[in-house]
Design a protein around this motif. Structure first.
Motif, PDB file in Angstrom:
ATOM      1  N   ASN A   1     -41.659  73.429 -19.186  1.00  0.00           N
ATOM      2  CA  ASN A   1     -40.419  72.667 -19.091  1.00  0.00           C
ATOM      3  C   ASN A   1     -40.357  71.420 -19.983  1.00  0.00           C
ATOM      4  O   ASN A   1     -39.493  71.324 -20.834  1.00  0.00           O
ATOM      5  CB  ASN A   1     -40.132  72.285 -17.636  1.00  0.00           C
ATOM      6  CG  ASN A   1     -38.734  71.749 -17.484  1.00  0.00           C
ATOM      7  OD1 ASN A   1     -37.758  72.458 -17.736  1.00  0.00           O
ATOM      8  ND2 ASN A   1     -38.620  70.493 -17.151  1.00  0.00           N
ATOM      9  N   ALA A   2     -41.242  70.451 -19.769  1.00  0.00           N
ATOM     10  CA  ALA A   2     -41.146  69.115 -20.384  1.00  0.00           C
ATOM     11  C   ALA A   2     -40.588  69.166 -21.805  1.00  0.00           C
ATOM     12  O   ALA A   2     -41.104  69.886 -22.650  1.00  0.00           O
ATOM     13  CB  ALA A   2     -42.518  68.454 -20.393  1.00  0.00           C
ATOM     14  N   GLY A   3     -39.516  68.387 -22.064  1.00  0.00           N
ATOM     15  CA  GLY A   3     -38.733  68.616 -23.275  1.00  0.00           C
ATOM     16  C   GLY A   3     -38.676  67.498 -24.299  1.00  0.00           C
ATOM     17  O   GLY A   3     -37.775  67.496 -25.131  1.00  0.00           O
TER      18      GLY A   3
ATOM     19  N   SER B   1     -40.201  76.104 -23.495  1.00  0.00           N
ATOM     20  CA  SER B   1     -38.967  75.691 -22.826  1.00  0.00           C
ATOM     21  C   SER B   1     -37.874  75.298 -23.819  1.00  0.00           C
ATOM     22  O   SER B   1     -37.042  76.121 -24.192  1.00  0.00           O
ATOM     23  CB  SER B   1     -39.261  74.537 -21.885  1.00  0.00           C
ATOM     24  OG  SER B   1     -40.022  73.543 -22.536  1.00  0.00           O
ATOM     25  N   PHE B   2     -37.856  74.060 -24.254  1.00  0.00           N
ATOM     26  CA  PHE B   2     -36.757  73.544 -25.076  1.00  0.00           C
ATOM     27  C   PHE B   2     -37.154  72.142 -25.496  1.00  0.00           C
ATOM     28  O   PHE B   2     -38.101  71.567 -24.978  1.00  0.00           O
ATOM     29  CB  PHE B   2     -35.464  73.468 -24.260  1.00  0.00           C
ATOM     30  CG  PHE B   2     -35.608  72.621 -23.022  1.00  0.00           C
ATOM     31  CD1 PHE B   2     -36.024  73.179 -21.824  1.00  0.00           C
ATOM     32  CD2 PHE B   2     -35.392  71.252 -23.057  1.00  0.00           C
ATOM     33  CE1 PHE B   2     -36.207  72.404 -20.693  1.00  0.00           C
ATOM     34  CE2 PHE B   2     -35.569  70.467 -21.924  1.00  0.00           C
ATOM     35  CZ  PHE B   2     -35.974  71.051 -20.739  1.00  0.00           C
ATOM     36  N   THR B   3     -36.414  71.575 -26.435  1.00  0.00           N
ATOM     37  CA  THR B   3     -36.508  70.130 -26.645  1.00  0.00           C
ATOM     38  C   THR B   3     -35.112  69.571 -26.457  1.00  0.00           C
ATOM     39  O   THR B   3     -34.115  70.286 -26.622  1.00  0.00           O
ATOM     40  CB  THR B   3     -37.016  69.752 -28.052  1.00  0.00           C
ATOM     41  OG1 THR B   3     -35.972  69.986 -29.001  1.00  0.00           O
ATOM     42  CG2 THR B   3     -38.253  70.543 -28.425  1.00  0.00           C
ATOM     43  N   LEU B   4     -35.038  68.299 -26.107  1.00  0.00           N
ATOM     44  CA  LEU B   4     -33.734  67.668 -25.919  1.00  0.00           C
ATOM     45  C   LEU B   4     -32.973  67.595 -27.241  1.00  0.00           C
ATOM     46  O   LEU B   4     -31.749  67.642 -27.270  1.00  0.00           O
ATOM     47  CB  LEU B   4     -33.908  66.284 -25.310  1.00  0.00           C
ATOM     48  CG  LEU B   4     -33.705  66.225 -23.799  1.00  0.00           C
ATOM     49  CD1 LEU B   4     -32.334  66.745 -23.432  1.00  0.00           C
ATOM     50  CD2 LEU B   4     -34.746  67.036 -23.054  1.00  0.00           C
ATOM     51  N   TRP B   5     -33.702  67.470 -28.345  1.00  0.00           N
ATOM     52  CA  TRP B   5     -33.051  67.454 -29.652  1.00  0.00           C
ATOM     53  C   TRP B   5     -32.345  68.778 -29.902  1.00  0.00           C
ATOM     54  O   TRP B   5     -31.269  68.815 -30.475  1.00  0.00           O
ATOM     55  CB  TRP B   5     -34.074  67.190 -30.756  1.00  0.00           C
ATOM     56  CG  TRP B   5     -34.296  65.725 -31.019  1.00  0.00           C
ATOM     57  CD1 TRP B   5     -35.119  64.892 -30.324  1.00  0.00           C
ATOM     58  CD2 TRP B   5     -33.693  64.926 -32.049  1.00  0.00           C
ATOM     59  NE1 TRP B   5     -35.061  63.625 -30.850  1.00  0.00           N
ATOM     60  CE2 TRP B   5     -34.200  63.619 -31.905  1.00  0.00           C
ATOM     61  CE3 TRP B   5     -32.776  65.185 -33.061  1.00  0.00           C
ATOM     62  CZ2 TRP B   5     -33.820  62.569 -32.744  1.00  0.00           C
ATOM     63  CZ3 TRP B   5     -32.402  64.139 -33.901  1.00  0.00           C
ATOM     64  CH2 TRP B   5     -32.909  62.849 -33.736  1.00  0.00           C
ATOM     65  N   GLN B   6     -32.977  69.871 -29.469  1.00  0.00           N
ATOM     66  CA  GLN B   6     -32.390  71.198 -29.694  1.00  0.00           C
ATOM     67  C   GLN B   6     -31.001  71.312 -29.076  1.00  0.00           C
ATOM     68  O   GLN B   6     -30.115  71.927 -29.651  1.00  0.00           O
ATOM     69  CB  GLN B   6     -33.292  72.271 -29.065  1.00  0.00           C
ATOM     70  CG  GLN B   6     -34.170  72.964 -30.071  1.00  0.00           C
ATOM     71  CD  GLN B   6     -35.095  73.951 -29.402  1.00  0.00           C
ATOM     72  OE1 GLN B   6     -35.270  73.974 -28.193  1.00  0.00           O
ATOM     73  NE2 GLN B   6     -35.710  74.796 -30.212  1.00  0.00           N
TER      74      GLN B   6
ATOM     75  N   ALA C   1     -25.039  57.807 -21.752  1.00  0.00           N
ATOM     76  CA  ALA C   1     -25.817  57.364 -20.587  1.00  0.00           C
ATOM     77  C   ALA C   1     -26.981  58.326 -20.407  1.00  0.00           C
ATOM     78  O   ALA C   1     -26.770  59.529 -20.248  1.00  0.00           O
ATOM     79  CB  ALA C   1     -24.942  57.351 -19.336  1.00  0.00           C
ATOM     80  N   VAL C   2     -28.218  57.811 -20.453  1.00  0.00           N
ATOM     81  CA  VAL C   2     -29.386  58.695 -20.331  1.00  0.00           C
ATOM     82  C   VAL C   2     -30.422  58.078 -19.402  1.00  0.00           C
ATOM     83  O   VAL C   2     -30.473  56.869 -19.221  1.00  0.00           O
ATOM     84  CB  VAL C   2     -30.054  58.959 -21.701  1.00  0.00           C
ATOM     85  CG1 VAL C   2     -29.116  59.691 -22.635  1.00  0.00           C
ATOM     86  CG2 VAL C   2     -30.545  57.665 -22.324  1.00  0.00           C
ATOM     87  N   SER C   3     -31.279  58.935 -18.832  1.00  0.00           N
ATOM     88  CA  SER C   3     -32.421  58.470 -18.049  1.00  0.00           C
ATOM     89  C   SER C   3     -33.399  57.762 -18.974  1.00  0.00           C
ATOM     90  O   SER C   3     -33.656  58.221 -20.086  1.00  0.00           O
ATOM     91  CB  SER C   3     -33.140  59.650 -17.403  1.00  0.00           C
ATOM     92  OG  SER C   3     -32.426  60.095 -16.308  1.00  0.00           O
ATOM     93  N   ASP C   4     -33.976  56.672 -18.448  1.00  0.00           N
ATOM     94  CA  ASP C   4     -34.817  55.831 -19.291  1.00  0.00           C
ATOM     95  C   ASP C   4     -36.253  56.356 -19.347  1.00  0.00           C
ATOM     96  O   ASP C   4     -37.171  55.774 -18.788  1.00  0.00           O
ATOM     97  CB  ASP C   4     -34.785  54.398 -18.749  1.00  0.00           C
ATOM     98  CG  ASP C   4     -35.428  53.423 -19.724  1.00  0.00           C
ATOM     99  OD1 ASP C   4     -35.773  53.843 -20.837  1.00  0.00           O
ATOM    100  OD2 ASP C   4     -35.577  52.245 -19.360  1.00  0.00           O
ATOM    101  N   PHE C   5     -36.436  57.505 -19.975  1.00  0.00           N
ATOM    102  CA  PHE C   5     -37.791  57.976 -20.271  1.00  0.00           C
ATOM    103  C   PHE C   5     -37.712  58.942 -21.445  1.00  0.00           C
ATOM    104  O   PHE C   5     -36.622  59.204 -21.960  1.00  0.00           O
ATOM    105  CB  PHE C   5     -38.490  58.560 -19.031  1.00  0.00           C
ATOM    106  CG  PHE C   5     -38.087  59.961 -18.604  1.00  0.00           C
ATOM    107  CD1 PHE C   5     -36.757  60.295 -18.454  1.00  0.00           C
ATOM    108  CD2 PHE C   5     -39.058  60.920 -18.347  1.00  0.00           C
ATOM    109  CE1 PHE C   5     -36.398  61.566 -18.042  1.00  0.00           C
ATOM    110  CE2 PHE C   5     -38.706  62.193 -17.938  1.00  0.00           C
ATOM    111  CZ  PHE C   5     -37.381  62.508 -17.788  1.00  0.00           C
ATOM    112  N   GLY C   6     -38.833  59.437 -21.893  1.00  0.00           N
ATOM    113  CA  GLY C   6     -38.915  60.208 -23.132  1.00  0.00           C
ATOM    114  C   GLY C   6     -37.751  61.137 -23.422  1.00  0.00           C
ATOM    115  O   GLY C   6     -37.035  60.961 -24.411  1.00  0.00           O
ATOM    116  N   PRO C   7     -37.500  62.125 -22.556  1.00  0.00           N
ATOM    117  CA  PRO C   7     -36.434  63.080 -22.851  1.00  0.00           C
ATOM    118  C   PRO C   7     -35.062  62.410 -22.974  1.00  0.00           C
ATOM    119  O   PRO C   7     -34.259  62.785 -23.827  1.00  0.00           O
ATOM    120  CB  PRO C   7     -36.457  64.022 -21.643  1.00  0.00           C
ATOM    121  CG  PRO C   7     -37.792  63.859 -21.046  1.00  0.00           C
ATOM    122  CD  PRO C   7     -38.243  62.477 -21.349  1.00  0.00           C
TER     123      PRO C   7
END
Lengths: 328, 397
Positions: free
Chosen positions: B126-128, B143-148, B167-173
């Protein structure tokens, strides 16, 4: 008071044979359970953390819900020194962590120790939350919610590399814990320790006899903070990673639970609590990865209901019962 | 004292005996680190179902005499040091030969040094965050990447809208999603009127969505971890009446995961997302996957893109086991994973890029519509075919 209770100034300060038990068990575990050394090192770290908490909760009577702030600061100090400043020597990191956490203890203690009881508890909670938010927001330093990666730890004393099997971690944590335990034990049996017990039992009277109550409390709070900082640094060094949860409220709460489970105000409660809690957690999580909280919860309910004074309280009563049986 | 030692020795002897008994049975142990407790427990469950369904259906594919044992551990959420400790124990104590699961980016990042040191193949289900696969040569991602997903979202959105709020969650993805969308949207001539990062743990979405509303964008782009948070942010979007004030809601598919749609009421109707998988897709491979899922877990249960990540992850693991005839070696496994291809995944054709060990797949534009009385992510068009992780492609140049 049972015979495992580390009394106070008035008690006999000589070492009893029972006090060697935790160390013998720890050394035996090193040889007999080589696959469990990583868990063992974690238990030792949390014992040190619990010990620092016992000093203020059990001896000075300061109930705190924010002790993870000091643990976390210690953990982040060690981590940031390595990941951002390239200082990788474990002992230097350890000292730095103790100093920063101790300083935070002095600063926050100076504010919160002016209050007592519930107000004090609320303030510790608030300070814990502030620290968590600072760690979360200062992500250029701490890595924020992603955690602080890229930590390398040099071999201890330039000799012993931290290995995958946790041998170095275990012995290193054991050595640091031993030194800290010795210090805490001396402290508790000293006149200083006796004055702490006095403050806990009857604050007004201590004021009346002219004891510097506020300064004594501040001193023990700072010492406890520094010890928690050491424990935090050990966690960073053995896991080579720092996550936000080292400053979380959950950790503060969990620590208090472990201490109560072991027995408050008796030094060795801080040994028994984390050991029982973490071994139970390890085994339950293995058997039932989906329901293990249920097991931990049940264990706590049983201990609180049927074993007053925690695991050690139970041992006390068993020992005294056997003693009576022999005499009759 | 003596009796305690004897007891410990006996226990140890018993444990060693057990280990030996297991070693002879040609069992391949696969460590799984996922979330089974806390607010995100449903994610571990839905991935487990994907893995187990695959194993049940493909038992016969394994070389004769080879059995697979899953050693499952709970990380309780985004808990990097817990994940690291679990990985350490899985390697040292349980002697797993392959590690998988890993919902959370921080957790995957934390175990990277261990994977490298132990030469342990890790299949990320999962981790993206884009950078994860660069952290260890023993990481491969199915899984995927968020950039994809977010980069094509930005390109598509820039053609329709001019003013966007992020608006995004404040962590890597989340940060990846923000950067990807912003770059593509700006490149397409759009303007970012504001952005906000939402804390990962226990967020209250209302104040953040209110800020987005006050900035009066034409479109709100959001990323939050798929799961219960998706329903919460959708509720905030609905309660604050953004749709009525004419603000479109878009994002990567994490915003409208198939398994959360039934909890969302009618709020997400008309929300556009870009993602690699929808349970409503009509590809034949997906139809048979959905049919098998419903047969196994009941009509009410719906798989999500995470279940498909788990399914495809098991497929990649089976492939590496078959390639090596059941004798798992770290480096050989990575060679096998680098060449992994599956033309018939429920999400369409996928492969692993041999250079980056990252997933290559199609991205689809979807709209939430009512199909047969239930909400579904209806795929409208393929916005990117066989797209590699754009972050790695951009940073290569």
């Amino acid at each position: 008071m049972g015979n495992l209770h580390a009394g106070g100034y008035s008690a006999n300060a000589a070492l009893r044979w029972q006090e060697s038990l935790p160390w013998l068990v720890a050394i035996a575990a090193f040889f007999l359970l080589p696959e469990f050394l990583n868990l063992g090192a974690r238990i030792l770290i949390f014992i040190l953390f619990a010990l620092s908490l016992d000093l203020i909760v059990g001896y000075a009577g300061i109930v705190t819900l924010g002790h993870a702030a000091f643990f976390g600061l210690g953990a982040y100090t060690a981590g940031i020194l390595s990941a951002r400043a390239g200082i990788n020597d474990p002992l230097i990191q350890l000292v730095a962590s103790g100093v920063t956490a101790g300083l935070l203890g002095v600063v926050t203690g100076a504010i919160i120790l002016r209050t007592r009881g519930l107000a004090l508890m609320m303030l510790t909670l608030a300070i814990g939350s502030i620290c968590l938010e600072v760690a979360n927001k200062a992500s250029s330093l701490t890595g924020g919610a992603d955690g602080l990666a890229g930590i390398t730890i040099a071999p201890v004393l330039g000799q012993f590399r931290f290995d995958l099997y946790g041998k170095t971690s275990y012995l290193y944590c054991l050595a640091i814990l031993f030194v800290c335990w010795w210090f805490v034990r001396r402290l508790v049996y000293s006149p200083f320790g006796a004055s702490l017990a006095g403050i806990r039992e009857n604050n007004l009277r201590m004021h009346a006899i002219g004891a510097p109550v506020y300064l004594r409390m501040l001193a023990v709070y700072a010492i406890s903070a520094a010890l928690a900082g050491f424990a935090g640094a050990l966690l960073t060094q053995t896991s080579q990673f720092v996550g936000l949860n080292v400053v979380s409220f959950e950790l503060s709460g969990e620590m208090l639970v472990m201490l109560i489970l072991g027995g408050v105000g008796r030094i060795y409660g801080a040994f028994a609590g984390p050991a029982v809690y973490m071994i139970a957690q390890d085994q339950l999580a293995k058997q039932f990865p989906e329901y293990w909280y249920l097991g931990i919860g049940s264990l706590l309910v049983i201990v609180v209901l049927f074993a007053k004074g925690g695991v050690l309280g139970l041992v006390d009563r068993m020992v005294s019962r056997i003693g009576k049986g022999r005499r009759s | 004292m003596k009796s305690i030692r004897t007891l410990l020795t006996l226990l140890m002897a018993g444990a060693i005996g057990l280990f030996h008994a297991q070693a002879f049975a040609q069992t391949i142990k696969i460590g799984v680190i996922n979330t089974y407790s806390g607010p995100n427990a449903s994610l571990g469950d839905i991935m487990d179902k994907g893995m187990k369904l695959y194993m049940k259906q493909n038992e016969k594919r394994l070389p004769p005499g080879v059995k697979i044992e899953l050693v499952i551990r709970d990380d309780g959420g985004a808990n990097p040091d817990k994940a690291k400790q679990l990985a350490q124990e899985l390697i040292v104590r349980d002697k797993v030969q392959i590690l998988t699961g890993l919902i959370w980016t921080p957790n995957a990042a934390a175990i990277a040094p261990l994977a490298t040191e132990a030469k342990l193949p890790v299949v990320i289900m999962n981790a993206g965050t884009s950078s994860i696969t660069t952290m260890s040569p023993y990481f491969a991602r199915v899984s995927f990447t968020l950039w994809q997903s977010s980069f094509p979202t930005g390109t598509w959105a820039a053609k329709k809208y001019k003013r966007a709020y992020i608006a995004v969650s404040d962590f890597g993805p989340g940060i990846d999603a923000e950067n990807a969308f912003e770059k593509a949207f700006r490149d397409g001539g759009g303007e970012i009127v504001g952005k906000v990062r939402i804390p990962l743990a226990n967020p209250d979405f209302v104040p953040f969505i209110q800020r987005a509303k006050d900035a009066k964008p034409e479109v709100l782009f959001a990323f939050i971890p798929a799961g219960p948070q998706a329903t919460q942010i959708m509720k905030a979007y609905n309660d604050l009446g953004l749709a009525k004030s004419g603000v479109k809601f878009i994002g990567p598919g994490d915003l409208t995961p198939d398994d959360e749609l039934p909890n969302m009421g009618d709020a997400p109707l008309g929300v556009y997302t870009v993602h690699h998988y929808s349970a409503a897709s009509t590809r034949p491979a997906n139809k048979s996957f959905i049919a098998a899922w419903k047969k196994e877990y009941g009509e009410k249960s719906t798989p999500s893109f995470m279940s498909v990540g788990a399914w495809d992850g098991m497929d990649a693991i089976y492939q590496l086991i078959i390639d090596q005839k059941g004798k798992i070696d770290g480096d050989q496994s990575m060679i096998s994973l680098r060449g992994y291809k599956n033309a018939n995944s429920p999400r369409g054709p996928i492969s692993i890029d041999p250079l980056t060990r990252d997933i290559v797949q199609n991205e689809y534009l979807r709209e939430v519509r009512k199909v047969g009385g239930k909400l579904a992510n209806v795929e409208i068009e393929t916005v990117a075919t066989a797209i590699k992780d754009p972050w790695k492609e951009i940073n290569k140049k």
